[in-house]
Motif scaffolding. Structure first.
Motif, PDB file in Angstrom:
ATOM      1  N   THR A 167       0.831  -1.205   0.000  1.00 60.01           N
ATOM      2  CA  THR A 167       0.000   0.000   0.000  1.00 60.01           C
ATOM      3  C   THR A 167       0.864   1.253   0.000  1.00 60.01           C
ATOM      4  OG1 THR A 167      -1.797  -1.145   1.156  1.00 60.01           O
ATOM      5  CG2 THR A 167      -1.775   1.262   1.257  1.00 60.01           C
TER       6      THR A 167
ATOM      7  N   ARG B  99       0.931   4.206  -2.940  1.00 58.45           N
ATOM      8  CA  ARG B  99       0.745   5.620  -2.645  1.00 58.45           C
ATOM      9  C   ARG B  99       1.938   6.438  -3.138  1.00 58.45           C
ATOM     10  NH1 ARG B  99      -1.269   4.981   3.669  1.00 58.45           N
ATOM     11  NH2 ARG B  99      -3.401   4.218   3.232  1.00 58.45           N
TER      12      ARG B  99
ATOM     13  N   ASN C  80      -4.013   4.329  -5.995  1.00 59.19           N
ATOM     14  CA  ASN C  80      -4.892   4.034  -4.868  1.00 59.19           C
ATOM     15  C   ASN C  80      -4.306   2.894  -4.053  1.00 59.19           C
ATOM     16  OD1 ASN C  80      -6.848   5.959  -5.735  1.00 59.19           O
ATOM     17  ND2 ASN C  80      -7.711   4.448  -7.163  1.00 59.19           N
ATOM     18  N   ASP C  81      -4.869   2.682  -2.867  1.00 56.51           N
ATOM     19  CA  ASP C  81      -4.335   1.647  -1.987  1.00 56.51           C
ATOM     20  C   ASP C  81      -4.386   0.256  -2.597  1.00 56.51           C
ATOM     21  OD1 ASP C  81      -3.876   3.643  -0.217  1.00 56.51           O
ATOM     22  OD2 ASP C  81      -5.427   3.054   1.238  1.00 56.51           O
TER      23      ASP C  81
END
Length: 289
Positions: free
Chosen positions: A171, A175, A180-181
């Motif tokens: 994650t 970023r 997006n995650d």
């Protein structure tokens, strides 16, 4: 900045050596063609076409030549078989950047080329194609990444690769590159990740093992108005150890270092829409030594 710098991870090689992260023949012969007609005194040996019929004849000859070349290329230059379905590359005393004349592959594994010749040139072709796959945007999707690893990594090494890459594509990493995650691009943006081989060389080679270096250029970033992570280019060299497994070359280690990088040109940076359109509109290649 190479794509490996962005990704920030490495794969441990046998013997405890840790390499940098991965991101993802000389001379030429020139032929002078003299068109029909003798010297006209202009110092270049050319005479303007006298009439439309002469022009049509010239165009007809050029079309026939193009058709003949295309036909010859379709016929290929398949390498000599070393036994069974195993392929060998034809010897071709060509220079550093010329193709060998041997078709690089006989098939594909999903979208990735496969069926490489069982020789040094085949190993170089495999490494170039695997560098493209391992540097593609599909690596940011878990299911697609696993499929790529199944296609290019040797069975004995795949668990190590999978564990390392699953940790790398985290994650926090998503970023860091503006995603997006879950690794998807934000609405209104197109994520770009491409590796383009410039050349290959084998630094070690035996019957069933080879070490190949692939000099590459790469693109990575978010294309779109207002992107805080615009698409940038990088230069890097990927080193792969490959092993002949189940009738094809497979990677057993993978590492990367920066460069060699040329001096930057004075090209005007394209708009985000131009970059996104180019990535969507221009397809990739199957690479061969």
């Amino acid at each position: 900045m190479s794509q490996g710098d962005e990704r920030g991870y490495g794969v441990n090689e046998p013997g405890g050596r840790t390499e940098d992260a991965y991101s993802t023949l000389g001379g030429t012969r020139q032929t002078r063609t003299r068109l029909p007609g003798g010297d006209d005194g202009d110092g270049y040996g050319r005479r303007p076409a006298r009439n439309t019929r002469s022009l049509i004849m010239v165009v007809g000859v050029v079309v026939l030549l193009i058709a003949a070349i295309a036909f010859a290329n379709q016929g290929g230059g398949g390498g000599a078989s070393g036994g069974g379905d195993e392929r060998k590359s034809d010897a071709a005393g060509a220079g550093p950047t010329a193709a060998t004349g041997t078709k690089p592959v006989t098939g594909k594994n999903g979208t990735i080329a496969s069926g490489f010749a069982h020789d040094e040139q085949g190993a170089q072709s495999a490494a170039a194609n695997y560098a493209v796959a391992l540097g593609s945007v599909d690596m940011f999707d878990k299911a697609k990444r696993d499929s790529i690893l199944d296609a290019v990594i040797a069975p004995a090494s795949i668990d190590t690769f999978r564990t390392t890459l699953d940790k790398a594509y985290s994650t926090d990493f998503f970023r860091n590159v503006g995603l997006n995650d879950d690794g998807t691009a934000p609405t209104g943006f197109a994520f770009v990740s491409r590796t383009t081989p410039i050349g290959t060389k084998a630094t070690e080679s035996s019957t069933d093992r080879a070490t190949v270096e692939v000099w590459c250029s790469g693109l990575i970033g978010l294309a779109g108005e207002g992107s805080t992570k615009p698409v940038t280019d990088g230069w890097f060299t990927i080193t792969m150890e490959l092993q002949w497994v189940n009738g094809d070359w497979k990677a057993i280690t993978h590492s990367q270092k920066d460069g060699p990088a040329p001096v930057g040109g004075d090209n005007r940076a394209s708009s985000a829409d131009e970059i996104a359109g180019a990535v969507d509109g221009f397809g990739g290649f199957t690479y061969a030594r």
